[in-house]
Structure formats: C-alpha cells, structure tokens
Design a protein around this motif. Structure first.
Motif, mmCIF file in Angstrom:
data_model
loop_
_atom_site.group_PDB
_atom_site.id
_atom_site.type_symbol
_atom_site.label_atom_id
_atom_site.label_comp_id
_atom_site.label_asym_id
_atom_site.label_seq_id
_atom_site.Cartn_x
_atom_site.Cartn_y
_atom_site.Cartn_z
ATOM 1 N N ALA A 211 -2.921 56.115 16.836
ATOM 2 C CA ALA A 211 -3.056 57.561 16.610
ATOM 3 C C ALA A 211 -1.647 58.111 16.591
ATOM 4 N N ARG A 212 -1.371 58.977 15.635
ATOM 5 C CA ARG A 212 -0.022 59.533 15.551
ATOM 6 C C ARG A 212 -0.024 60.882 14.841
ATOM 7 N N TRP A 213 1.117 61.556 14.910
ATOM 8 C CA TRP A 213 1.263 62.884 14.328
ATOM 9 C C TRP A 213 1.801 62.787 12.920
ATOM 10 N N PHE A 214 1.228 63.611 12.037
ATOM 11 C CA PHE A 214 1.697 63.665 10.656
ATOM 12 C C PHE A 214 1.906 65.124 10.264
ATOM 13 N N THR A 215 2.983 65.415 9.548
ATOM 14 C CA THR A 215 3.145 66.762 8.983
ATOM 15 C C THR A 215 2.304 66.853 7.707
ATOM 16 N N ALA A 216 2.056 68.103 7.276
ATOM 17 C CA ALA A 216 1.258 68.312 6.060
ATOM 18 C C ALA A 216 1.937 67.668 4.855
ATOM 19 N N ALA A 217 3.282 67.747 4.802
ATOM 20 C CA ALA A 217 4.001 67.173 3.659
ATOM 21 C C ALA A 217 3.791 65.662 3.585
ATOM 22 N N VAL A 218 3.715 65.021 4.731
ATOM 23 C CA VAL A 218 3.498 63.571 4.748
ATOM 24 C C VAL A 218 2.057 63.235 4.346
ATOM 25 N N VAL A 219 1.092 63.983 4.901
ATOM 26 C CA VAL A 219 -0.317 63.721 4.554
ATOM 27 C C VAL A 219 -0.536 63.937 3.053
ATOM 28 N N ALA A 220 0.160 64.927 2.483
ATOM 29 C CA ALA A 220 -0.004 65.223 1.051
ATOM 30 C C ALA A 220 0.390 64.026 0.187
ATOM 31 N N GLU A 221 1.207 63.129 0.741
ATOM 32 C CA GLU A 221 1.633 61.937 -0.006
ATOM 33 C C GLU A 221 0.723 60.732 0.241
ATOM 34 N N PHE A 222 -0.260 60.877 1.130
ATOM 35 C CA PHE A 222 -1.182 59.763 1.391
ATOM 36 C C PHE A 222 -1.935 59.410 0.104
ATOM 37 N N GLY A 223 -2.313 58.157 -0.018
ATOM 38 C CA GLY A 223 -3.170 57.749 -1.129
ATOM 39 C C GLY A 223 -4.619 58.093 -0.842
ATOM 40 N N ASP A 224 -5.478 57.841 -1.841
ATOM 41 C CA ASP A 224 -6.912 58.036 -1.646
ATOM 42 C C ASP A 224 -7.500 56.847 -0.898
ATOM 43 N N TRP A 225 -8.682 57.070 -0.367
ATOM 44 C CA TRP A 225 -9.409 56.047 0.392
ATOM 45 C C TRP A 225 -9.514 54.729 -0.390
ATOM 46 N N GLU A 226 -9.752 54.867 -1.710
ATOM 47 C CA GLU A 226 -9.999 53.665 -2.531
ATOM 48 C C GLU A 226 -8.696 52.988 -2.948
ATOM 49 N N ASP A 227 -7.546 53.601 -2.654
ATOM 50 C CA ASP A 227 -6.275 53.114 -3.182
ATOM 51 C C ASP A 227 -5.711 51.988 -2.303
ATOM 52 N N ASP A 228 -6.005 50.751 -2.684
ATOM 53 C CA ASP A 228 -5.620 49.595 -1.868
ATOM 54 C C ASP A 228 -4.112 49.439 -1.743
ATOM 55 N N ALA A 229 -3.363 49.994 -2.695
ATOM 56 C CA ALA A 229 -1.913 49.808 -2.689
ATOM 57 C C ALA A 229 -1.192 50.836 -1.820
#
Ligand code: ZN
Length: 319
Positions: A274-292
């Motif tokens: 469990a960790r803290w993420f800023t909104a800018a970092v979460v905005a760069e997350f991939g989608d659930w289906e994105d294995d890469a």
C-alpha cells in the motif's frame, strides 16, 4: 460523479406481481416473455470481446426454455421491459442442444463484458446473475437443514419442513470501499492511498475495501479496515456512491476519508503493498487490461475506478 456500472437498471421490477400467481402463470406462457439465461454463473451475450461489434445482453423467448423450467431449472421473475415479462433462468446444461440459444450468443463471465455492454443491459445481467447465484446457494434451510423451495417468483426461499417454514431473502453483503487521501502540504501535492492484493494482476492497485461486520456502522467499518490494513487512522469519512457488485452479491458502498498520518504499516495478511500516489502519477497508470503497464488502475466496471478517476480529475483540475 459518473454513472456506476450494474446500477440504474431499466427494468420495472414490478414487485407486487411476484405475489400474483394468476398473472405469473399467464406471463410464463406469454409469447412476449423473455428469458435472461445463466449457466455456471455466466451470462448469455452476443458479440464477443475482441470482435469489432459491441457485445450485447442476449435474451431468448421464454418458450425456448419453458420445458427446462418444468423439469426443475431455477427461475426468477426479474421485472417488466415495457409490457414484456422478463425472467432470469438458470440452465444446468449449457443449452448447446437448443439452436435458439446457440444462435443467440455464448455464456461468458460478466467480468469480461460488464464494462462493454450498454449500461442498462449490464444492470440486467448483474441482477440475474446475483439472483440466481443466491438461489443456487440457498437450496437448504439455514435453520434446520431441510430443502427450501422458491416462492414469490424466486424472491424468497422457504423451508419445506412444516415444523420450520423459515424464509430467506436474497442477499446483498455490504462492503465498504474507500478513497483515503492526504491534503496538499509542505511535503507535496495531495495524494491517495492505494493498495494491492497479491491476487490482482501485476502492477494493479486499487482502493482499500472490506466487508462490514455485525455491530458496525459503515463509517466504523471504513475506519477499522483502513486501520487494520495500513495502520492509518481515518477521519472525515464521507459517503460518495454505491454499486451492486454481482460477484457474487455484494453491495459496494463508496467513501472518501482523510488520513491522519502518512506512515503505512501493512498487516502482512490482506495487502501485499500500500502506498501514496499523487493524482499526476495515477493519471499515468495503465488500464486494468494493459499487461505492459508498470502500474494499473482498477477495472473499468468497478466503483473503485469511478471514485479514483473522479478524484484524479478533481486534483488535476486544481493544478
Ligand atoms: Zn427449516
């Protein structure tokens, strides 16, 4: 708040008709009656994922499966689509021997198509799945162990023992799910707390969540789960939205809460991280289906995703 998947169904549940035996008998044999089919917890859908066309919920005329029902298949009256009675029907066989079912589509786990089918159809599929999952798991009385029988068009199961006759009702197990945040301060911008279960795909993070226990308010459960899983005290616990979650029959109740501290202490059981993420970092997350992707957001059909995206948009709007 964007629309929540599996909620807001278009069917008129017409609950009074569940007790009207004459009406039900007529509805059963009506040419207009439709069946939403379930087999092994899977829903019948057209147009598979990966194909060009959008998958849709598939229905068949009740006439196609009426014989199966007289042979004991579980059914439930779901409601009215306009004038048409709609039934959920559980097939014990896959219906491969019935051409109308073969032609209509195939049985697919709702997890695969829940975010893709039109919203009102997703709600009907979820409703049918949850009702028939409940039916299948409550065939015996929890008081005396005798067989139960379906009543009120599948919305009650009653014990067949004359000495008991206990009734059980469809379940919705409450689960709290919470977006825990820290406001912007000297150490940086606002951030949210996300965790990962080892059973999630690699890199996938989601909101903290847990079942409500007897003797707790929803807010109590939020505070306890956050404390147990991460060692953080939560305050300002505020309701956001809810979602009927059909895997199997939970009620996800979404909250926001503010963390009183930053230090995460994992319980070593539920969460792997469990960790803290800023909104800018979460905005760069991939989608659930994105294995890469290095990090992945929650599933598109989940309230976790709605609450997280909503917060990210809010924070990015401030920047
Ligand atoms: Zn009983």
């Amino acid at each position: 708040m964007p629309a929540i998947r599996y909620a807001g169904g278009a069917l008129d549940r017409a609950a009074k008709l569940r007790e009207d035996d004459d009406w039900l008998s007529a509805a059963f044999v009506s040419d207009a009656a439709l069946a939403v089919l379930i087999h092994n917890d899977r829903n019948l859908v057209t147009g598979l994922v990966g194909r060009e066309d959008t998958p849709r919920a598939a229905t068949v005329p009740m006439a196609v499966v009426r014989e199966r029902i007289t042979n004991g298949a579980s059914w439930v009256f779901l409601g009215l689509d306009g004038e048409a009675p709609v039934f959920g029907v559980e097939l014990t066989g896959g219906g491969e021997d019935i051409p109308e079912i073969r032609d209509a589509g195939e049985f697919v786990d709702l997890r695969r198509v829940g975010a893709l089918v039109p919203a009102d159809e997703a709600a009907t599929l979820a409703y049918a799945r949850a009702m028939l999952a409940w039916q299948r798991r409550h065939r015996y009385c929890s008081v005396c162990g005798s067989p139960t029988e379906s009543q009120r068009a599948g919305h009650v199961r009653r014990c067949t023992s004359p000495a008991c006759h206990a009734e059980s009702f469809p379940r919705t197990d409450p689960v709290v799910i919470m977006l825990v945040t820290r406001p912007a301060d000297d150490s940086g911008p606002a951030r949210c707390l996300l965790g990962r279960h080892s059973r999630l795909p690699r890199g996938a993070y989601s909101l903290l969540a847990g079942f409500v226990e007897p003797g707790e308010s929803l807010e109590d459960a939020v505070a306890r789960e956050v404390w147990e899983e991460t060692g953080i005290r939560a305050r300002d616990i505020r309701y956001q939205a809810s979602q009927p979650w059909p895997f199997r029959y939970s009620m996800m109740v979404g909250f926001r809460a503010v963390a009183e501290s930053d230090d995460v202490v994992l319980d070593g059981e539920e969460l792997e991280d469990a960790r803290w993420f800023t909104a800018a970092v979460v905005a760069e997350f991939g989608d659930w289906e994105d294995d890469a992707a290095g990090f992945r957001r929650p599933r598109k059909d989940s309230i976790a995703r709605v609450l997280l995206d909503h917060w990210v948009e809010e924070e990015m709007g401030k920047a």
